[in-house]
Every structure is written in structure tokens, then in C-alpha cells.
Motif scaffolding. Structure first.
Motif, PDB file in Angstrom:
ATOM      1  N   ALA A 372      37.351  40.446  49.449  1.00 33.90           N
ATOM      2  CA  ALA A 372      37.801  41.485  50.374  1.00 33.90           C
ATOM      3  C   ALA A 372      39.312  41.449  50.576  1.00 33.90           C
ATOM      4  O   ALA A 372      39.928  42.458  50.907  1.00 33.90           O
ATOM      5  CB  ALA A 372      37.101  41.344  51.726  1.00 33.90           C
ATOM      6  N   VAL A 373      39.925  40.261  50.371  1.00 35.95           N
ATOM      7  CA  VAL A 373      41.385  40.139  50.499  1.00 35.95           C
ATOM      8  C   VAL A 373      42.035  39.947  49.127  1.00 35.95           C
ATOM      9  O   VAL A 373      43.173  39.492  49.019  1.00 35.95           O
ATOM     10  CB  VAL A 373      41.769  38.983  51.452  1.00 35.95           C
ATOM     11  CG1 VAL A 373      41.231  39.241  52.836  1.00 35.95           C
ATOM     12  CG2 VAL A 373      41.278  37.625  50.932  1.00 35.95           C
ATOM     13  N   GLU A 374      41.296  40.309  48.075  1.00 35.46           N
ATOM     14  CA  GLU A 374      41.773  40.266  46.689  1.00 35.46           C
ATOM     15  C   GLU A 374      42.166  38.866  46.226  1.00 35.46           C
ATOM     16  O   GLU A 374      43.079  38.695  45.421  1.00 35.46           O
ATOM     17  CB  GLU A 374      42.935  41.244  46.477  1.00 35.46           C
ATOM     18  CG  GLU A 374      42.520  42.699  46.610  1.00 35.46           C
ATOM     19  CD  GLU A 374      43.547  43.670  46.062  1.00 35.46           C
ATOM     20  OE1 GLU A 374      43.249  44.400  45.104  1.00 35.46           O
ATOM     21  OE2 GLU A 374      44.676  43.692  46.598  1.00 35.46           O
ATOM     22  N   SER A 375      41.472  37.861  46.718  1.00 36.25           N
ATOM     23  CA  SER A 375      41.607  36.498  46.183  1.00 36.25           C
ATOM     24  C   SER A 375      40.525  36.308  45.126  1.00 36.25           C
ATOM     25  O   SER A 375      39.568  35.542  45.293  1.00 36.25           O
ATOM     26  CB  SER A 375      41.469  35.461  47.303  1.00 36.25           C
ATOM     27  OG  SER A 375      42.530  35.552  48.208  1.00 36.25           O
ATOM     28  N   SER A 376      40.672  37.051  44.041  1.00 39.66           N
ATOM     29  CA  SER A 376      39.613  37.150  43.030  1.00 39.66           C
ATOM     30  C   SER A 376      39.337  35.833  42.324  1.00 39.66           C
ATOM     31  O   SER A 376      38.189  35.527  41.975  1.00 39.66           O
ATOM     32  CB  SER A 376      39.963  38.229  42.001  1.00 39.66           C
ATOM     33  OG  SER A 376      40.143  39.470  42.627  1.00 39.66           O
ATOM     34  N   LYS A 377      40.370  35.025  42.089  1.00 43.08           N
ATOM     35  CA  LYS A 377      40.174  33.770  41.357  1.00 43.08           C
ATOM     36  C   LYS A 377      39.297  32.799  42.147  1.00 43.08           C
ATOM     37  O   LYS A 377      38.412  32.142  41.583  1.00 43.08           O
ATOM     38  CB  LYS A 377      41.524  33.126  41.047  1.00 43.08           C
ATOM     39  CG  LYS A 377      42.330  33.887  39.996  1.00 43.08           C
ATOM     40  CD  LYS A 377      43.634  33.176  39.685  1.00 43.08           C
ATOM     41  CE  LYS A 377      44.419  33.931  38.623  1.00 43.08           C
ATOM     42  NZ  LYS A 377      45.722  33.276  38.319  1.00 43.08           N
ATOM     43  N   ALA A 378      39.522  32.717  43.461  1.00 39.91           N
ATOM     44  CA  ALA A 378      38.706  31.825  44.288  1.00 39.91           C
ATOM     45  C   ALA A 378      37.265  32.294  44.330  1.00 39.91           C
ATOM     46  O   ALA A 378      36.325  31.494  44.223  1.00 39.91           O
ATOM     47  CB  ALA A 378      39.282  31.749  45.700  1.00 39.91           C
ATOM     48  N   ALA A 379      37.075  33.614  44.481  1.00 42.16           N
ATOM     49  CA  ALA A 379      35.715  34.165  44.501  1.00 42.16           C
ATOM     50  C   ALA A 379      35.011  33.917  43.174  1.00 42.16           C
ATOM     51  O   ALA A 379      33.842  33.518  43.133  1.00 42.16           O
ATOM     52  CB  ALA A 379      35.757  35.665  44.805  1.00 42.16           C
ATOM     53  N   SER A 380      35.727  34.137  42.088  1.00 44.10           N
ATOM     54  CA  SER A 380      35.135  33.960  40.758  1.00 44.10           C
ATOM     55  C   SER A 380      34.781  32.499  40.489  1.00 44.10           C
ATOM     56  O   SER A 380      33.787  32.208  39.804  1.00 44.10           O
ATOM     57  CB  SER A 380      36.104  34.453  39.682  1.00 44.10           C
ATOM     58  OG  SER A 380      36.364  35.830  39.839  1.00 44.10           O
ATOM     59  N   ALA A 381      35.569  31.572  41.028  1.00 43.95           N
ATOM     60  CA  ALA A 381      35.288  30.144  40.827  1.00 43.95           C
ATOM     61  C   ALA A 381      33.954  29.761  41.460  1.00 43.95           C
ATOM     62  O   ALA A 381      33.152  29.027  40.869  1.00 43.95           O
ATOM     63  CB  ALA A 381      36.410  29.301  41.428  1.00 43.95           C
ATOM     64  N   ILE A 382      33.695  30.273  42.667  1.00 43.76           N
ATOM     65  CA  ILE A 382      32.420  29.975  43.335  1.00 43.76           C
ATOM     66  C   ILE A 382      31.260  30.583  42.567  1.00 43.76           C
ATOM     67  O   ILE A 382      30.217  29.942  42.368  1.00 43.76           O
ATOM     68  CB  ILE A 382      32.442  30.508  44.782  1.00 43.76           C
ATOM     69  CG1 ILE A 382      33.570  29.860  45.580  1.00 43.76           C
ATOM     70  CG2 ILE A 382      31.100  30.248  45.467  1.00 43.76           C
ATOM     71  CD1 ILE A 382      33.783  30.461  46.950  1.00 43.76           C
ATOM     72  N   ILE A 383      31.448  31.807  42.102  1.00 46.08           N
ATOM     73  CA  ILE A 383      30.375  32.506  41.390  1.00 46.08           C
ATOM     74  C   ILE A 383      30.073  31.831  40.055  1.00 46.08           C
ATOM     75  O   ILE A 383      28.913  31.687  39.674  1.00 46.08           O
ATOM     76  CB  ILE A 383      30.767  33.977  41.184  1.00 46.08           C
ATOM     77  CG1 ILE A 383      30.781  34.689  42.538  1.00 46.08           C
ATOM     78  CG2 ILE A 383      29.806  34.678  40.246  1.00 46.08           C
ATOM     79  CD1 ILE A 383      31.469  36.006  42.513  1.00 46.08           C
ATOM     80  N   ALA A 384      31.115  31.439  39.344  1.00 44.77           N
ATOM     81  CA  ALA A 384      30.907  30.738  38.072  1.00 44.77           C
ATOM     82  C   ALA A 384      30.158  29.432  38.297  1.00 44.77           C
ATOM     83  O   ALA A 384      29.248  29.075  37.523  1.00 44.77           O
ATOM     84  CB  ALA A 384      32.251  30.462  37.399  1.00 44.77           C
ATOM     85  N   ALA A 385      30.499  28.741  39.378  1.00 42.80           N
ATOM     86  CA  ALA A 385      29.816  27.487  39.702  1.00 42.80           C
ATOM     87  C   ALA A 385      28.347  27.737  40.039  1.00 42.80           C
ATOM     88  O   ALA A 385      27.465  26.956  39.638  1.00 42.80           O
ATOM     89  CB  ALA A 385      30.508  26.797  40.877  1.00 42.80           C
ATOM     90  N   GLU A 386      28.076  28.831  40.745  1.00 41.09           N
ATOM     91  CA  GLU A 386      26.684  29.145  41.101  1.00 41.09           C
ATOM     92  C   GLU A 386      25.852  29.410  39.856  1.00 41.09           C
ATOM     93  O   GLU A 386      24.733  28.902  39.713  1.00 41.09           O
ATOM     94  CB  GLU A 386      26.631  30.357  42.030  1.00 41.09           C
ATOM     95  CG  GLU A 386      25.216  30.719  42.452  1.00 41.09           C
ATOM     96  CD  GLU A 386      25.188  31.722  43.582  1.00 41.09           C
ATOM     97  OE1 GLU A 386      24.131  31.842  44.230  1.00 41.09           O
ATOM     98  OE2 GLU A 386      26.199  32.394  43.828  1.00 41.09           O
ATOM     99  N   THR A 387      26.387  30.219  38.950  1.00 40.41           N
ATOM    100  CA  THR A 387      25.660  30.537  37.717  1.00 40.41           C
ATOM    101  C   THR A 387      25.393  29.274  36.898  1.00 40.41           C
ATOM    102  O   THR A 387      24.271  29.058  36.414  1.00 40.41           O
ATOM    103  CB  THR A 387      26.470  31.544  36.878  1.00 40.41           C
ATOM    104  OG1 THR A 387      26.757  32.700  37.663  1.00 40.41           O
ATOM    105  CG2 THR A 387      25.690  31.961  35.641  1.00 40.41           C
TER     106      THR A 387
END
Length: 452
Positions: A372-387
Motif C-alpha cells: 500500500a506504501v509501494e514497498s514492493s521488495k519487502a512485500a515480495s520477500a514475505i510472499i516468496a518466503a510463503e510460497t
């Protein structure tokens, strides 16, 4: 958070939560009706097929939210024209994506169903169902992507009503085509495709209103904005798809250790558990317009208040959902009409699965705050870890502990994710504060330019 801001927050998240639940109602209702009409094989087939349907839903949500974040931030910057352009641009991107997804999935869905763990009668029913649903891909993609755009323009109730009408149409269609006419998976697929067309029509009618129309030149794709939209949208795309990654991994694990009966048990866990996960996602995405707007305005104090409130709501929904699913497990087994053997597996599985729901609320609330605040790298890191965790742990745990290992995979994954997400939040807080200060300066410049 003061009461005025709380009322605004609730006005956004309540319709969004309901809309998300109803967006996921298609497969739940289809599985419910087909399960009663055919039995375990029908119930397992719809659950196995739904991840393909969810892929389309997630693509629409990702693109829609990716553009909606830009639109909201520009609105916070006092750039109204730029906000409208971001909306028009996102609609054009959705329209371009629809035929691409159709061309990729339509020729290959039967092969994908096999690799996802469908066999024998389960595979046959899944192919019949998806053979019809696939033709509704353009309508599902455009309607799903339009909902966050409508919500970001302040029309949260319209977005909710469009989802409600589509969900009710699917229920009515299943009742007629599956139970009365006896068309089984074919009828369920037809009901879903028809309801998605209705939802699409309502969304397009909104943008055809005189007050919502945008000049044609705003719809022209701009490479820089396409890249920004897709970057913002990657996190919500994978985040929305995450429950289905879990479903696919667990379908393979349960199929290996319990066959179609275990997959039918997993179907109930997926349908009921995903409903709670959709509610959590609705809370998170409902708050996105406000978080993005206050970030765009550079109001760090309000931004933090919204973030903490959102964390509390998401965890609370997960906790209440866990208590409901565990407390009424026998009723859910009866509602879905599974066999006694499948019900026994379900009772054991749900007791482990629900442990992860409050943790899911926290990890996903932090992730949605990042995008929501365009911190895409942090969001993507969590998602990659979840997958990665879901895939690795489902294989490792089921190999070591059989079905119990499969059921324990989701809570173990969410525990690891919460540790990672909280660490990233602490590490990113200073950077977000500095970016917020820069946004405040940008807003002041835009307001001064507008007054001259």
C-alpha cells in the motif's frame, strides 16, 4: 485513532471484506452443490479446479490493486487528474491481459489439473467443470480488477453490491442447474460463468456513468506506468493466490497419503479456511485506499494509526475464524455431505489448520501494508518466503508424518512468516518515515501550483 477516522476505516473495510468473501463464494457454492449431487469425487474435483480459477481472480486483483495504489497516492498528493489517469490506464491493462490469460489457460487446463493431483473420477469432473468456467476468464479478470478501482474512487458500497449480486446469481444458478436439472459439474461451471458475466456488466456500467467517464487518451498504456502498476500489483497478486498455492501443495500431499477421500477432507478445510482468509484479505485491501492516500499526503501519524488498527482487525478475524471453524467442525462436515471416513480426516485436519489463522492475519496485514506504501521488495520477500515454505514443508512434513504432516504445514509456515514480516517491518520503518516526509513536500508543491 480518533472516532471519525475509525468510522471512515470501517466504512472501507466492511464492504471490502464482504466483497472478498463473495468473490470466493463461487467455488464454495459450486463445491457444496456438486458435493451433495455427486459425493466425495465431485467435492474434491471443484476444490482441485479452483486454483486455476483463483489464478485469474488473483491476476485481476493484482493489476487492479497495483493501479489503485497509484491512484490513491496521487489523490493524496492532490493530483486529481493523475489519479483518474491511473484508473483508466489500469482498466486498459486489464483488458489487454484478458485474452492473454485465455490463450494460455484454455488449451492447457486439463493437463494442469492432472499435475495438480486430480485422478480418475475427480479428474473427469474437474475437466467438465473447468471446461465451462474457462470461457468466463475475461469477465472474471475485468470485474475482479475493477472492484479495487471502484472502491478507490470512494464508491465502496457499489463495489460491494456488484459482488453480492454476482454471488447470489451463482447460488441461484447452482440451485437450478445442479440440484433441479441435475447437470452436475457442467451446471456448476455454467452458473459460475454466467454470474461472472453479470458481475462484469455491473462494473462496466459504473465506468460508463457520465460522472465516472475518462477521456480516451487516458487509457493509452504508458510503459513507465505499466511497470509501476505491475510492480505494485505483484504482491497482492501472489498474496491473493497464496491460499490456492497451499491448496495445490496439500492436494498433492493428501492425495499421496489418503487418495480422493483425504482430498475431499481437504476440500472442506480449503472452502471454510479460505473463507476466513478471504475475510482477512478483505480487511487488508479495504484499508489500502486510506493507507495509500495518507502515505501520498505524507501524514505519518495517521498512517501508523491505520496500520496498527489494521493489524488488530486482521488478527482478530483470524482468531474468531479459528474458533468458529473448530467449534462447528461437525456441522461443516454435514453441510458438505462428505463420507464418514472423509469427515474423520477432516476433524483431525481442521484442529491443526486453524492454529495458523491468527498468524496468517498478522503476516498478511504486514505484507499488504508494504504494498500500500509501494514497498514492493519487502512485500515480495514475505510472499516468496510463503510460497517456498508451503512447497518445501508440505513435502517434508507429509513424508515424515503422513496426513498429520500435511495438516500441520499451514500453521508452521505462518509462524515462520510472522517472524520474517515483523523483522522487515522494524527494518523498513525508518525508510517509510523518510519517504512519507518527501510525499508531504510533494503535496504542498501540488497545492501551491493549483492555487497559482
Amino acid at each position: 485513532m480518533d472516532w471519525k477516522l475509525m468510522r471512515t476505516y470501517l466504512r472501507y473495510i466492511a464492504p471490502s471484506t464482504l466483497a472478498f468473501v463473495l468473490a470466493g463464494v463461487y467455488a464454495v457454492v459450486d463445491g457444496l452443490f456438486v458435493g451433495h449431487a455427486i459425493g466425495d469425487a465431485g467435492l474434491a474435483a471443484i476444490n482441485l479446479a479452483y486454483p486455476l480459477q483463483a489464478l485469474v481472480l488473483s491476476a485481476g486483483t493484482g493489476i487492479g490493486l497495483g493501479g489503485a495504489v497509484i491512484s490513491s497516492i496521487r489523490l493524496g498528493e492532490a493530483d486529481v487528474n493523475g489519479s483518474r489517469q491511473a484508473t483508466a490506464h489500469t482498466l486498459a491493462l486489464l483488458a489487454l491481459c484478458a485474452p492473454v490469460m485465455m490463450a494460455v489457460l484454455l488449451p492447457s487446463f486439463d493437463t494442469l489439473l492432472y499435475f495438480m493431483g486430480a485422478r480418475d473420477a475427480v479428474l473427469e469432473n474437474a475437466i467438465t467443470y473447468m471446461g465451462i468456467v474457462m470461457w468466463g476468464i475475461p469477465f472474471q479478470l475485468l470485474s475482479t480488477g475493477s472492484i479495487p478501482l471502484i472502491r478507490n474512487r470512494g464508491h465502496v458500497l457499489y463495489a460491494m453490491m456488484a459482488s453480492i449480486v454476482g454471488g447470489l446469481a451463482n447460488v441461484a444458478g447452482d440451485g437450478i442447474l445442479v440440484l433441479i436439472l441435475g447437470w452436475g459439474p457442467f451446471g456448476a461451471g455454467l452458473a459460475t460463468a454466467m454470474s461472472q458475466f453479470l458481475n462484469f456488466s455491473l462494473c462496466m456500467l459504473f465506468f460508463l456513468r457520465k460522472s465516472q467517464r475518462m477521456p480516451l487518451h487516458m487509457f493509452k498504456p504508458v510503459p513507465r506506468m505499466v511497470a509501476r502498476t505491475l510492480s505494485n500489483g505483484f504482491a497482492p497478486f501472489v498474496l491473493t493466490l497464496a491460499p490456492e498455492v497451499t491448496t495445490v501443495a496439500l492436494n498433492i500431499a493428501t492425495g499421496a497419503h489418503g487418495g480422493g477421500t483425504a482430498q475431499a477432507a481437504l476440500a472442506i478445510i480449503s472452502y471454510t479456511g479460505v473463507s476466513i482468509q478471504w475475510m482477512i484479505q478483505g480487511v487488508n485491501d479495504g484499508s489500502q485506499p486510506l493507507i495509500s492516500r495518507y502515505f501520498g499526503a505524507g501524514d505519518l501519524r495517521t498512517l501508523r494509526a491505520l496500520r496498527h488498527t489494521n493489524f488488530a482487525f486482521a488478527v482478530g478475524v483470524g482468531l474468531i475464524g479459528a474458533l468458529v471453524l473448530f467449534g462447528f467442525n461437525s456441522q461443516f462436515a454435514w453441510i458438505f455431505g462428505v463420507s464418514e471416513e472423509a469427515a474423520g480426516m477432516y476433524f483431525r485436519g481442521i484442529a491443526l489448520f486453524v492454529l495458523g489463522l491468527p498468524l496468517y492475519g498478522l503476516s498478511h496485514a504486514i505484507t499488504s501494508n508494504f504494498y500500500a506504501v509501494e514497498s514492493s521488495k519487502a512485500a515480495s520477500a514475505i510472499i516468496a518466503a510463503e510460497t517456498a515454505c508451503i512447497i518445501v514443508l508440505s513435502f517434508a512434513f507429509s513424508s515424515a508424518f503422513g496426513l498429520d504432516g500435511a495438516w500441520a504445514t499451514p500453521p508452521a509456515t505462518q509462524l515462520l512468516l510472522c517472524v520474517l514480516a515483523l523483522g522487515l517491518l522494524a527494518a523498513q520503518s525508518g525508510k517509510i518515515a523518510r519517504r512519507c516526509a518527501a510525499q508531504a513536500e510533494k503535496r504542498r508543491a501540488n497545492l501551491q501550483a493549483g492555487q497559482q
